[in-house]
Enzyme design. Structure first.
Site, mmCIF file in Angstrom:
data_model
loop_
_atom_site.group_PDB
_atom_site.id
_atom_site.type_symbol
_atom_site.label_atom_id
_atom_site.label_comp_id
_atom_site.label_asym_id
_atom_site.label_seq_id
_atom_site.Cartn_x
_atom_site.Cartn_y
_atom_site.Cartn_z
ATOM 1 N N ASP A 59 0.991 -1.195 -0.042
ATOM 2 C CA ASP A 59 -0.054 -0.061 -0.206
ATOM 3 C C ASP A 59 0.769 1.410 -0.049
ATOM 4 O O ASP A 59 0.301 2.428 -0.079
ATOM 5 C CB ASP A 59 -1.099 -0.044 1.102
ATOM 6 C CG ASP A 59 -0.216 0.021 2.458
ATOM 7 O OD1 ASP A 59 0.789 -0.226 2.614
ATOM 8 O OD2 ASP A 59 -1.031 -0.170 3.667
ATOM 9 N N ASP A 98 -0.815 -6.324 -0.765
ATOM 10 C CA ASP A 98 -1.321 -5.628 0.504
ATOM 11 C C ASP A 98 -2.898 -5.230 0.624
ATOM 12 O O ASP A 98 -3.306 -4.409 -0.511
ATOM 13 C CB ASP A 98 -0.617 -4.254 0.709
ATOM 14 C CG ASP A 98 0.134 -4.068 1.848
ATOM 15 O OD1 ASP A 98 -0.131 -4.992 2.751
ATOM 16 O OD2 ASP A 98 1.110 -3.107 1.979
ATOM 17 N N LYS A 128 -1.675 -9.637 2.083
ATOM 18 C CA LYS A 128 -1.017 -9.099 3.488
ATOM 19 C C LYS A 128 -1.981 -8.150 4.157
ATOM 20 O O LYS A 128 -2.864 -7.429 3.430
ATOM 21 C CB LYS A 128 0.348 -8.435 3.169
ATOM 22 C CG LYS A 128 0.863 -8.059 4.558
ATOM 23 C CD LYS A 128 2.315 -7.410 4.266
ATOM 24 C CE LYS A 128 2.584 -6.336 3.651
ATOM 25 N NZ LYS A 128 2.010 -4.929 4.398
ATOM 26 N N GLU A 130 -2.458 -5.928 8.099
ATOM 27 C CA GLU A 130 -1.830 -5.375 9.161
ATOM 28 C C GLU A 130 -2.629 -5.497 10.074
ATOM 29 O O GLU A 130 -3.782 -5.320 10.520
ATOM 30 C CB GLU A 130 -1.584 -3.957 8.988
ATOM 31 C CG GLU A 130 -0.500 -3.557 7.870
ATOM 32 C CD GLU A 130 -0.300 -1.909 7.816
ATOM 33 O OE1 GLU A 130 -0.699 -1.253 8.573
ATOM 34 O OE2 GLU A 130 0.288 -1.727 6.844
ATOM 35 N N GLU A 197 7.284 -5.752 11.281
ATOM 36 C CA GLU A 197 7.902 -4.433 10.665
ATOM 37 C C GLU A 197 8.313 -3.674 11.995
ATOM 38 O O GLU A 197 7.830 -3.506 12.853
ATOM 39 C CB GLU A 197 7.007 -3.578 10.002
ATOM 40 C CG GLU A 197 7.500 -2.264 9.693
ATOM 41 C CD GLU A 197 6.941 -1.378 8.677
ATOM 42 O OE1 GLU A 197 6.052 -2.245 8.114
ATOM 43 O OE2 GLU A 197 7.170 -0.517 8.385
HETATM 44 O O1 KIV Z 1 3.475 -1.566 1.894
HETATM 45 C C1 KIV Z 1 4.595 -1.874 2.141
HETATM 46 O O2 KIV Z 1 5.372 -1.240 1.447
HETATM 47 C C2 KIV Z 1 5.017 -2.583 3.150
HETATM 48 C C3 KIV Z 1 6.178 -2.935 3.593
HETATM 49 C C4 KIV Z 1 6.400 -3.977 4.547
HETATM 50 C C5 KIV Z 1 7.373 -2.347 3.027
HETATM 51 O O3 KIV Z 1 4.023 -3.033 3.699
#
Ligand code: KIV
Length: 305
Positions: A59, A98, A128, A130, A197
């Site tokens: 993202d 993401d 992915k 968060e 991270e």
């Molecule tokens: O969006 C992103 O670039 C990330 C990182 C882990 C670099 O989530």
């Protein structure tokens, strides 16, 4: 324009596809895997040619490509389209997408549908999110639906506003224990991989020691099985980059040099060979038409003059 990499690089990975199983094999044999962010098909081709094992359509595209001040502005449809472009450019490389801000936090059913879009429309191999351990039920539902999840724990840029800016995670003993709990909850929920991270090395080491799935680090120390950074940091194109992602080349500088060269060539009418040519007959006919128009006549055979 040619955007096809030469097939001659000595460092190229074999043409065998890099799959989840490839990474799992690498993890078992202690070989580290390398991941970079990527946002377009052309760059993806070059990264695949270089032998990168995995690409993240992060993202961060909202910042890097669209110029937003943070990742929370990155639009869902935009990121899905970029993901498909990267996979088309690098069909034999593992592509992780993401999920952007509010595409998975508000409603579980919507989250699963959005994650599914990354696999179907976006051609992603992994998605992915968060998360912390409170997301375990959602991650379990996503896995149940057949969506391979990378659980991004530790510092979560989509939470930066809550912290008054970007932050590191696990720097106190109690937040470090929270991070270990987050990791275990995500593994128990079925996450395919973890991404940690901005965490202290000793905390990540413990996460890796306890993990049964591959762990990717981003500013989380050397213990991780794989590492990811933002490509534009590595290329020397970012206004600022973290200490763990210092540039290895200065492409920003080279863009300036190339642009200067173009400005000079345009000023000097030095454009190189001109490939579009008329044959002698057409040139003669053209001259006749131009002369006739100048004389106020109609071009023979044309109603437009
Ligand atoms: O969006 C992103 O670039 C990330 C990182 C882990 C670099 O989530």
């Amino acid at each position: 324009m040619t955007n096809q990499p030469a097939q001659t690089s000595e460092t190229s990975r074999s043409t065998a596809p890099c799959t989840l199983r490839t990474l799992q094999r690498m993890v078992r044999s202690g070989e580290k895997f390398a991941c970079l962010t990527c946002y377009d098909a052309t760059t993806a081709r070059w990264l695949q040619e270089a032998g990168i094992h995995m690409m993240l359509v992060g993202d961060t595209a909202g910042e890097v490509i669209l110029g937003f001040p943070s990742t929370i502005h990155t639009p869902l449809d935009f990121l899905i389209a970029l993901t498909a472009g990267v996979k088309r450019g690098a069909p034999t490389t593992l592509v992780m997408a993401d999920m952007p801000f509010l595409s998975y936090q508000a409603d579980d059913a919507q989250a699963i549908r959005n994650a599914g879009r990354f696999l179907t429309e976006g051609l992603a191999d992994l998605v992915k999110v968060e998360v912390d351990r409170s997301f375990a039920p959602l991650v379990a539902k996503m896995c149940r639906a057949g969506i391979p999840i990378v659980a991004h724990i530790g510092s979560r840029p989509q939470h930066a506003k809550l912290h008054g800016g970007y932050y590191a995670a696990g720097k106190s003993a109690s937040s470090a224990m929270d991070l270990l709990d987050d990791a275990q909850a995500m593994i128990a929920a079925g996450a395919t991989m973890l991404l940690v991270e901005a965490a202290p090395a000793e905390v990540t080491e413990q996460i890796v020691r306890e993990s049964t799935v591959p762990v990717i680090g981003c500013g989380a120390g050397n213990a991780c099985h794989g590492q990811v950074v933002v490509l534009h940091d590595l290329l020397g194109m970012s206004a600022w980059q973290p200490a763990f992602a210092l540039p290895t080349v200065q492409i920003g500088r080279q863009i300036i040099d190339a642009a200067h060269g173009w400005i000079e060539r345009v000023a000097a009418s030095n454009l190189g060979e001109h490939p579009y040519v008329m044959n002698d007959n057409e040139r003669a006919a053209f001259q006749v038409a131009v002369d006739a128009r100048a004389a106020g006549n109609k071009r023979p055979g044309s109603n437009r003059l």
